[in-house]
Design an enzyme around this catalytic site. Structure first.
Site, mmCIF file in Angstrom:
data_model
loop_
_atom_site.group_PDB
_atom_site.id
_atom_site.type_symbol
_atom_site.label_atom_id
_atom_site.label_comp_id
_atom_site.label_asym_id
_atom_site.label_seq_id
_atom_site.Cartn_x
_atom_site.Cartn_y
_atom_site.Cartn_z
ATOM 1 N N HIS A 1 0.818 -1.206 0.000
ATOM 2 C CA HIS A 1 0.000 0.000 0.000
ATOM 3 C C HIS A 1 0.857 1.262 0.000
ATOM 4 O O HIS A 1 0.360 2.350 -0.311
ATOM 5 C CB HIS A 1 -0.962 0.008 1.194
ATOM 6 C CG HIS A 1 -0.314 -0.165 2.520
ATOM 7 N ND1 HIS A 1 0.131 -1.380 2.976
ATOM 8 C CD2 HIS A 1 -0.042 0.720 3.512
ATOM 9 C CE1 HIS A 1 0.650 -1.245 4.179
ATOM 10 N NE2 HIS A 1 0.567 0.031 4.530
ATOM 11 N N ARG B 1 0.037 -40.250 -8.094
ATOM 12 C CA ARG B 1 1.041 -39.547 -7.292
ATOM 13 C C ARG B 1 2.423 -40.178 -7.512
ATOM 14 O O ARG B 1 3.437 -39.477 -7.529
ATOM 15 C CB ARG B 1 0.672 -39.557 -5.814
ATOM 16 C CG ARG B 1 0.555 -40.940 -5.195
ATOM 17 C CD ARG B 1 0.201 -40.873 -3.725
ATOM 18 N NE ARG B 1 -0.108 -42.192 -3.185
ATOM 19 C CZ ARG B 1 0.391 -42.662 -2.044
ATOM 20 N NH1 ARG B 1 1.217 -41.934 -1.321
ATOM 21 N NH2 ARG B 1 0.040 -43.857 -1.615
ATOM 22 N N GLU C 1 2.639 -24.414 4.143
ATOM 23 C CA GLU C 1 2.199 -24.394 2.746
ATOM 24 C C GLU C 1 2.237 -22.992 2.153
ATOM 25 O O GLU C 1 2.508 -22.824 0.957
ATOM 26 C CB GLU C 1 0.797 -24.985 2.626
ATOM 27 C CG GLU C 1 0.710 -26.477 2.918
ATOM 28 C CD GLU C 1 0.538 -26.803 4.387
ATOM 29 O OE1 GLU C 1 0.459 -27.996 4.735
ATOM 30 O OE2 GLU C 1 0.472 -25.846 5.210
ATOM 31 N N SER D 1 4.817 -39.161 0.784
ATOM 32 C CA SER D 1 3.444 -39.483 0.374
ATOM 33 C C SER D 1 3.115 -38.919 -0.997
ATOM 34 O O SER D 1 2.518 -39.599 -1.829
ATOM 35 C CB SER D 1 2.448 -38.945 1.399
ATOM 36 O OG SER D 1 2.540 -39.664 2.612
#
Length: 628
Positions: free
Chosen positions: A80, A323, A370, A349
Site C-alpha cells: 500500500h 502420485r 504451505e 506421500s
C-alpha cells in the site's frame, strides 16, 4: 553469525543527499496521492528516510536492465506504500514525473494502487499483507543456492503485517536456510488502519520475536539517517543469517498535522494540508540518483529446456498411483537444470521426495508451511526457475490459496501438485479430503487445471506443466489404478480422451481422475444391457476440450453425465456445464454426480459408493436418462 566488514562510506555530503532525497520522496508521495484523490500517503511518509538511504548508498541495481541477474531485489511487502515506491522509481529515472502524477491509480496506467510486475522493476504483486517477505525468501534461496550471485533481497515491511503468521514462517525458513542475503526493513510506525498496532513502538518485543525465529534484529530510529545507513551496512555484511531492521518511525512524518495521528491511513491529504506540507518540505525537486552498479557475474545454473528427459514407462493394465507417476516424472525432469522442487514435509506421500534423489541441491524442504512453500515457488519463478511445489491437495490449496491468488496477479509461472484428493483417500476422513480444490483453482487468473486418470497421462502432463505459463495445478490420487494408455500417447492441454465411442452411443459419461475408472466400469455394465455409452477422460479441466464435449453432446442426444470426486460447486460438472452452455447447445440433458454432504472415514470403494459416484450409481443415472 558471520559478518563481513560493515563499514560503508558516510559523510556529511552523503547525509545531505539522503536528506534531500527523503524530502523529495515525501513530496512526491503527497503529490501523487493528492492528484489521484486516494492512496496511502502517511504510510509512505514514514518510510521515506529508510528508502532514501537504501537508494543512495546500498541498493545495487541497473535501472536500464531490470532483467540483469546480479541486480538486487527491492520488494514492497507493504504494497500500500506504492506512492513511495513510485517516487523511488522517479528518483532513479525509471518513470518520469508526468507518468507519476497523471497515471497513478488511473485506468490503463502502470502505476496501480498496489504494485504489480506490469512495471519491470517490480518482482511480485503485493498488497495482500504478509506476502512480500515470503516471496523474497524464494528470491534469496535462488541467490544463495542456485544463482550463487551476491545480490541482496531488500523487503520493506509494515509493522501491521507482522501480525500475519506468514511473516514468521518466512523468517523461520530464511533462518533455516541461512539466508544472509535477505533483509526485512520493518517500518514500525505504530499505527495501523484502525488504530495502534499490537506492539506499538515496543522494539524490544519485536526484537525478541525476530531473535526467536533465528534472524538478526537491528532496532534503530527510522529517521536517523546515520543509524539507517549502519543497519543497512550490517545487514548486507551478515552472510549466514537473515536480518530484520526494526525502524521506529512516525506515520505521516514530515506533515505535522497528521504525524502519529490515527484516522489518516489510506487517505490522500486535503489541499489545505498538502500544499503547505509540500512547500515546507522544499517543494517539488528533480533529484536523480544513480544507484550503485550490481556485481558482475552470471547465474551458476544455465537453463536447458532442451535437455533430454526420459519419462517413466508403464504397462497397460498395471496398477500405479498417479502420485507415484508424478514423483517419477518430476524426477526425470531433474535433467533440466532449471527445474526445482519444493516439498511440504510430505514428500514420501506425494512422492515429491523422489526428486531429492535425482537433484538434492535443487530440492527445498519447506516443512509444514504451505504458504511459505507457494511463496518460495513464486520467488524462485522470479529468478526464472521452473518451480514445482507439492503437498496434500486439501492443505496446498486451502492454506496456500491467497499466495496462489497473488501469484496469479503477478502472472508468475508456478507448478502445483495436490495429492490425496477427494473421498478416494479413504480412512483419513473429511479433514484430509480436498473436495473444493478444482473450483478454487479454476477461479485463479492464468490457471491451468489438470486431473489425469493414470500414470502415463500424469507423466506427460507433468512434463507439459514445466513449460506452461501461469499457475498450473495437477490433482493426483492416492490409490493405485490401472494404466489406460500406452507410453507414447499424447495429452495436449485443452484435450480429452474418448473411450468406446460408436454411432450407437446413447449417453456420454464424463469423468476425470478416479472417476474415469468408475465411468469405464459403468459403461461396461450398460453395454451388457444393450446401452452404448462413450466415456470422456476430461484430464484437462481448464482449459477444457469444448469441441469433444460438443461432439459427444450431439452424438448422444444431449445426454451427458458428469462424475466427480469433488463437491458439485465449481468442479468438473461446472466446467462441463459452462463449456456447453457457452456454446448454446440446443438440446442438453445434463446430470451431475458429485460428492454431497460431509463424507466420513471408510474404505475408498465404500466412500465412492456412499458419495453416489461409483460405477453402480453412474449406470443407474445413465439408465434413467436414456429411458426417460
Amino acid at each position: 553469525m558471520s559478518t563481513e566488514s560493515a563499514s560503508t562510506t558516510w559523510d556529511p555530503s552523503l547525509a545531505e543527499r539522503c536528506r534531500a532525497l527523503a524530502a523529495q520522496l515525501r513530496v512526491d508521495s503527497i503529490r501523487v496521492t493528492s492528484r489521484a484523490g486516494s492512496g496511502h500517503a502517511t504510510s509512505s511518509l514514514s518510510a521515506a528516510d529508510l528508502m532514501a538511504v537504501l537508494l543512495v548508498n546500498h541498493l545495487r541495481y541497473d535501472w536500464q536492465r531490470p532483467e540483469l541477474a546480479a541486480n538486487d531485489h527491492l520488494v514492497f511487502s507493504k504494497g500500500h506504500a506504492s506512492p513511495l515506491l513510485y517516487a523511488v522509481f522517479r528518483a532513479a529515472g525509471a518513470v518520469d514525473e508526468t507518468e507519476l502524477l497523471d497515471t497513478y491509480r488511473q485506468l490503463g496506467g502502470r502505476l496501480q494502487g498496489h504494485p504489480t510486475p506490469a512495471l519491470p522493476w517490480v518482482d511480485v504483486a503485493t498488497g495482500s499483507l504478509g506476502q512480500g517477505l515470503p516471496d523474497a525468501v524464494g528470491i534469496a534461496l535462488a541467490g544463495k543456492y542456485l544463482d550463487r550471485l551476491p545480490y541482496q533481497a531488500w523487503v520493506l515491511c509494515g509493522d501491521s503485517e507482522l501480525a500475519e503468521g506468514s511473516m514468521w514462517e518466512a523468517l523461520d525458513k530464511a533462518a533455516y536456510y541461512r539466508l544472509g542475503n535477505l533483509t526485512a526493513i520493518v517500518d514500525v510506525n505504530r499505527l495501523g488502519q484502525n488504530g495502534p498496532t499490537e506492539l506499538g513502538w515496543n522494539l524490544d518485543r519485536y526484537a525478541d520475536r525476530v531473535r526467536a525465529f533465528g534472524a538478526q534484529p537491528l532496532p534503530i530510529d527510522g529517521h536517523d539517517l546515520g543509524a539507517i545507513n549502519d543497519a543497512l551496512a550490517t545487514a548486507r555484511a551478515t552472510t549466514d543469517q537473515p536480518s530484520v531492521i526494526l525502524a521506529r518511525t512516525i506515520k505521516g512524518k514530515g506533515v505535522p498535522e497528521v504525524e502519529d495521528k490515527n484516522g489518516w491511513h489510506g487517505k490522500a491529504l486535503p489541499e489545505d494540508i498538502a500544499e503547505p506540507a509540500i512547500k515546507a518540505l522544499g517543494g517539488p525537486t528533480q533529484i536523480r540518483i544513480a544507484t550503485q552498479a550490481p556485481a558482475s557475474g552470471v547465474p551458476a545454473i544455465k537453463p536447458n529446456p532442451a535437455a533430454t528427459v526420459k519419462l517413466p514407462s508403464y504397462t497397460v493394465g498395471d496398477a500405479v498411483a498417479t502420485r507415484t507417476a508424478f514423483g517419477d516424472a518430476v524426477s526425470a525432469l531433474a535433467a533440466r537444470p532449471e527445474v526445482v522442487m519444493l516439498d511440504g514435509e510430505v514428500g514420501n506421500s506425494t512422492k515429491a521426495g523422489e526428486f531429492s534423489k535425482a537433484a538434492p541441491d535443487r530440492f527445498f524442504e519447506m516443512f509444514i508451511s504451505e504458504q511459505q512453500m507457494v511463496a518460495a515457488a513464486a520467488g524462485l519463478s522470479v529468478r526464472g526457475y521452473v518451480a514445482f511445489a507439492a503437498s496434500f491437495a486439501a492443505f496446498l490449496v486451502s492454506r496456500g490459496y491467497d499466495f496462489i491468488r497473488m501469484a496469479g496477479v503477478s502472472e508468475l509461472n508456478i507448478r502445483l501438485v495436490g495429492t490425496h484428493a477427494g473421498v478416494e483417500i479413504g480412512q483419513d476422513g473429511p479433514s484430509q479430503m480436498a473436495l473444493e480444490d478444482l473450483a478454487a483453482m479454476r477461479a485463479i487468473h492464468t490457471s491451468t487445471v489438470l486431473y489425469p486418470a493414470d500414470a502415463p497421462s500424469t507423466a506427460r502432463l507433468v512434463q507439459t506443466m514445466a513449460d506452461t505459463p501461469g499457475i498450473c495445478y495437477l490433482r493426483a490420487t492416492r490409490g493405485d489404478y490401472p494404466v489406460l494408455y500406452e507410453p507414447d500417447e499424447e495429452f495436449p492441454l485443452a484435450g480429452a480422451k474418448v473411450h468406446g465411442a460408436s454411432d450407437d452411443d446413447a449417453v456420454t459419461l464424463v469423468g476425470a481422475g478416479v472417476t474415469v475408472h468408475e465411468c469405464l466400469g459403468a459403461a461396461a455394465q450398460l453395454a451388457d444391457e444393450g446401452i452404448a455409452a462413450r466415456v470422456i477422460d476430461l484430464y484437462s479441466i481448464k482449459p477444457i476440450d469444448q469441441e469433444t464435449l460438443l461432439a459427444a453432446c450431439r452424438a448422444t442426444g444431449g445426454r451427458i453425465i458428469t462424475v466427480e470426486d469433488h463437491y458439485p460447486e465449481g468442479g468438473l460438472g461446472s466446467a462441463v456445464a459452462d463449456a456447453l452452455t457457452e456454446a448454446q447447445v440446443p438440446e442438453l440433458e445434463l446430470v451431475r454426480l458429485a460428492v454431497q454432504g460431509l463424507p466420513a472415514s471408510g474404505e475408498p470403494a465404500e466412500l465412492l459408493e456412499a458419495a453416489g459416484i461409483s460405477a453402480r450409481h453412474i449406470a443407474e443415472a445413465a439408465r434413467s436418462l436414456v429411458r426417460g
